[in-house]
Scaffold this motif. Structure first.
Motif, PDB file in Angstrom:
ATOM      1  N   HIS A   1       0.847  -1.201   0.000  1.00 42.73           N
ATOM      2  CA  HIS A   1       0.000   0.000   0.000  1.00 42.73           C
ATOM      3  C   HIS A   1       0.882   1.251   0.000  1.00 42.73           C
ATOM      4  O   HIS A   1       1.819   1.353   0.776  1.00 42.73           O
ATOM      5  CB  HIS A   1      -0.903  -0.007   1.234  1.00 42.73           C
ATOM      6  N   ASP A   2       0.579   2.199  -0.874  1.00 42.92           N
ATOM      7  CA  ASP A   2       1.395   3.403  -1.013  1.00 42.92           C
ATOM      8  C   ASP A   2       1.313   4.318   0.197  1.00 42.92           C
ATOM      9  O   ASP A   2       2.255   5.059   0.482  1.00 42.92           O
ATOM     10  CB  ASP A   2       0.979   4.189  -2.255  1.00 42.92           C
ATOM     11  N   ASP A   3       0.190   4.313   0.907  1.00 42.50           N
ATOM     12  CA  ASP A   3      -0.004   5.236   2.021  1.00 42.50           C
ATOM     13  C   ASP A   3       0.635   4.753   3.320  1.00 42.50           C
ATOM     14  O   ASP A   3       0.834   5.548   4.239  1.00 42.50           O
ATOM     15  CB  ASP A   3      -1.499   5.473   2.260  1.00 42.50           C
ATOM     16  N   VAL A   4       0.964   3.475   3.436  1.00 35.39           N
ATOM     17  CA  VAL A   4       1.544   2.930   4.663  1.00 35.39           C
ATOM     18  C   VAL A   4       3.067   3.009   4.567  1.00 35.39           C
ATOM     19  O   VAL A   4       3.663   2.504   3.624  1.00 35.39           O
ATOM     20  CB  VAL A   4       1.087   1.476   4.900  1.00 35.39           C
ATOM     21  N   MET A   5       3.684   3.666   5.565  1.00 36.34           N
ATOM     22  CA  MET A   5       5.134   3.839   5.545  1.00 36.34           C
ATOM     23  C   MET A   5       5.872   2.787   6.372  1.00 36.34           C
ATOM     24  O   MET A   5       6.925   2.313   5.964  1.00 36.34           O
ATOM     25  CB  MET A   5       5.501   5.232   6.072  1.00 36.34           C
ATOM     26  N   ARG A   6       5.354   2.441   7.536  1.00 33.87           N
ATOM     27  CA  ARG A   6       6.003   1.469   8.412  1.00 33.87           C
ATOM     28  C   ARG A   6       4.967   0.566   9.063  1.00 33.87           C
ATOM     29  O   ARG A   6       3.856   0.992   9.350  1.00 33.87           O
ATOM     30  CB  ARG A   6       6.781   2.158   9.538  1.00 33.87           C
ATOM     31  N   VAL A   7       5.394  -0.684   9.346  1.00 35.81           N
ATOM     32  CA  VAL A   7       4.524  -1.666   9.983  1.00 35.81           C
ATOM     33  C   VAL A   7       5.333  -2.387  11.062  1.00 35.81           C
ATOM     34  O   VAL A   7       6.485  -2.744  10.837  1.00 35.81           O
ATOM     35  CB  VAL A   7       4.016  -2.709   8.962  1.00 35.81           C
ATOM     36  N   LEU A   8       4.716  -2.574  12.220  1.00 33.75           N
ATOM     37  CA  LEU A   8       5.339  -3.362  13.283  1.00 33.75           C
ATOM     38  C   LEU A   8       4.289  -4.323  13.812  1.00 33.75           C
ATOM     39  O   LEU A   8       3.188  -3.910  14.190  1.00 33.75           O
ATOM     40  CB  LEU A   8       5.834  -2.465  14.421  1.00 33.75           C
ATOM     41  N   THR A   9       4.612  -5.613  13.815  1.00 36.90           N
ATOM     42  CA  THR A   9       3.716  -6.635  14.341  1.00 36.90           C
ATOM     43  C   THR A   9       4.459  -7.445  15.380  1.00 36.90           C
ATOM     44  O   THR A   9       5.578  -7.892  15.126  1.00 36.90           O
ATOM     45  CB  THR A   9       3.228  -7.566  13.219  1.00 36.90           C
ATOM     46  N   ILE A  10       3.841  -7.621  16.546  1.00 37.95           N
ATOM     47  CA  ILE A  10       4.439  -8.477  17.567  1.00 37.95           C
ATOM     48  C   ILE A  10       3.402  -9.488  18.036  1.00 37.95           C
ATOM     49  O   ILE A  10       2.206  -9.210  18.046  1.00 37.95           O
ATOM     50  CB  ILE A  10       4.983  -7.676  18.773  1.00 37.95           C
ATOM     51  N   LYS A  11       3.880 -10.654  18.417  1.00 39.00           N
ATOM     52  CA  LYS A  11       3.024 -11.696  18.964  1.00 39.00           C
ATOM     53  C   LYS A  11       3.046 -11.569  20.482  1.00 39.00           C
ATOM     54  O   LYS A  11       4.109 -11.463  21.080  1.00 39.00           O
ATOM     55  CB  LYS A  11       3.547 -13.061  18.530  1.00 39.00           C
ATOM     56  N   VAL A  12       1.865 -11.563  21.089  1.00 43.75           N
ATOM     57  CA  VAL A  12       1.759 -11.403  22.542  1.00 43.75           C
ATOM     58  C   VAL A  12       1.054 -12.611  23.144  1.00 43.75           C
ATOM     59  O   VAL A  12       0.306 -13.318  22.459  1.00 43.75           O
ATOM     60  CB  VAL A  12       1.007 -10.100  22.913  1.00 43.75           C
ATOM     61  N   ASP A  13       1.303 -12.832  24.436  1.00 44.91           N
ATOM     62  CA  ASP A  13       0.645 -13.934  25.131  1.00 44.91           C
ATOM     63  C   ASP A  13      -0.804 -13.586  25.453  1.00 44.91           C
ATOM     64  O   ASP A  13      -1.678 -14.438  25.393  1.00 44.91           O
ATOM     65  CB  ASP A  13       1.393 -14.288  26.406  1.00 44.91           C
ATOM     66  N   GLU A  14      -1.034 -12.327  25.839  1.00 44.82           N
ATOM     67  CA  GLU A  14      -2.398 -11.871  26.115  1.00 44.82           C
ATOM     68  C   GLU A  14      -2.466 -10.375  25.876  1.00 44.82           C
ATOM     69  O   GLU A  14      -1.466  -9.662  25.986  1.00 44.82           O
ATOM     70  CB  GLU A  14      -2.825 -12.206  27.537  1.00 44.82           C
ATOM     71  N   HIS A  15      -3.647  -9.902  25.522  1.00 45.85           N
ATOM     72  CA  HIS A  15      -3.843  -8.478  25.293  1.00 45.85           C
ATOM     73  C   HIS A  15      -4.056  -7.772  26.629  1.00 45.85           C
ATOM     74  O   HIS A  15      -4.742  -8.278  27.512  1.00 45.85           O
ATOM     75  CB  HIS A  15      -5.073  -8.231  24.410  1.00 45.85           C
ATOM     76  N   ALA A  16      -3.469  -6.602  26.757  1.00 50.43           N
ATOM     77  CA  ALA A  16      -3.649  -5.796  27.968  1.00 50.43           C
ATOM     78  C   ALA A  16      -5.061  -5.222  27.982  1.00 50.43           C
ATOM     79  O   ALA A  16      -5.611  -4.866  26.944  1.00 50.43           O
ATOM     80  CB  ALA A  16      -2.624  -4.671  27.997  1.00 50.43           C
ATOM     81  N   GLU A  17      -5.632  -5.147  29.165  1.00 50.08           N
ATOM     82  CA  GLU A  17      -6.978  -4.597  29.314  1.00 50.08           C
ATOM     83  C   GLU A  17      -6.920  -3.075  29.247  1.00 50.08           C
ATOM     84  O   GLU A  17      -5.952  -2.460  29.660  1.00 50.08           O
ATOM     85  CB  GLU A  17      -7.582  -5.035  30.655  1.00 50.08           C
ATOM     86  N   GLY A  18      -7.978  -2.488  28.749  1.00 48.13           N
ATOM     87  CA  GLY A  18      -8.085  -1.036  28.719  1.00 48.13           C
ATOM     88  C   GLY A  18      -7.333  -0.431  27.545  1.00 48.13           C
ATOM     89  O   GLY A  18      -6.828  -1.130  26.672  1.00 48.13           O
ATOM     90  N   PRO A  19      -7.255   0.899  27.531  1.00 44.42           N
ATOM     91  CA  PRO A  19      -6.589   1.573  26.421  1.00 44.42           C
ATOM     92  C   PRO A  19      -5.074   1.396  26.481  1.00 44.42           C
ATOM     93  O   PRO A  19      -4.506   1.106  27.537  1.00 44.42           O
ATOM     94  CB  PRO A  19      -6.967   3.048  26.621  1.00 44.42           C
ATOM     95  N   SER A  20      -4.431   1.575  25.348  1.00 48.11           N
ATOM     96  CA  SER A  20      -2.979   1.463  25.288  1.00 48.11           C
ATOM     97  C   SER A  20      -2.335   2.655  25.992  1.00 48.11           C
ATOM     98  O   SER A  20      -3.000   3.628  26.349  1.00 48.11           O
ATOM     99  CB  SER A  20      -2.525   1.413  23.834  1.00 48.11           C
ATOM    100  N   VAL A  21      -1.042   2.582  26.174  1.00 50.21           N
ATOM    101  CA  VAL A  21      -0.315   3.635  26.877  1.00 50.21           C
ATOM    102  C   VAL A  21      -0.429   4.953  26.110  1.00 50.21           C
ATOM    103  O   VAL A  21      -0.516   6.021  26.716  1.00 50.21           O
ATOM    104  CB  VAL A  21       1.161   3.232  27.060  1.00 50.21           C
ATOM    105  N   GLN A  22      -0.459   4.905  24.799  1.00 48.12           N
ATOM    106  CA  GLN A  22      -0.560   6.127  23.996  1.00 48.12           C
ATOM    107  C   GLN A  22      -1.890   6.842  24.209  1.00 48.12           C
ATOM    108  O   GLN A  22      -1.964   8.051  24.094  1.00 48.12           O
ATOM    109  CB  GLN A  22      -0.410   5.797  22.510  1.00 48.12           C
TER     110      GLN A  22
END
Length: 118
Positions: free
Chosen positions: A82-103
């Motif tokens: 895709h031309d509009d996407v500049m960077r991608v980061l994918t990580i595998k996690v054991d479980e998703h954190a509850e609530g909103p992300s730190v950002q």
């Protein structure tokens, strides 16, 4: 199915609606390939530490997904093409954190930081 977290940066000259539609588009790619988006967040336009493709800023987006590896690989492949996407980061996690992300948390809710020294 494995759990993943994805962050991608899109070009700064997109509108907010276009950037959020990219999140929906890549979410449908995951769901079409047997996965699901658990949660998605649009972090807005942020300044980057260095220029990427002559851009100083970018639209940041965050996805939490529950998908097989083949679906994640297909989504990453389409993101790279895709031309509009500049960077991608994918990580595998054991479980998703509850609530909103730190950002997305307010600065005063992040109580685990040290005081700054003067």
């Amino acid at each position: 199915m494995p759990l993943y977290e994805h962050v991608f940066i899109s070009r700064q000259d997109l509108s907010n609606a276009q950037a959020e539609s990219l999140v929906e588009h890549f979410g449908t790619v995951l769901s079409d390939n047997g996965g699901s988006v658990v949660e998605s967040e649009y972090w807005g336009v942020k300044t980057m530490a260095y220029k990427i493709n002559k851009n100083r800023k970018g639209h940041y987006a965050f996805l939490k997904s529950d998908a097989p590896a083949a679906a994640v690989q297909e989504m990453e492949r389409l993101m790279r093409l895709h031309d509009d996407v500049m960077r991608v980061l994918t990580i595998k996690v054991d479980e998703h954190a509850e609530g909103p992300s730190v950002q997305m948390q307010k600065r005063d809710e992040r109580g685990d930081r040290r005081e700054r020294r003067s």
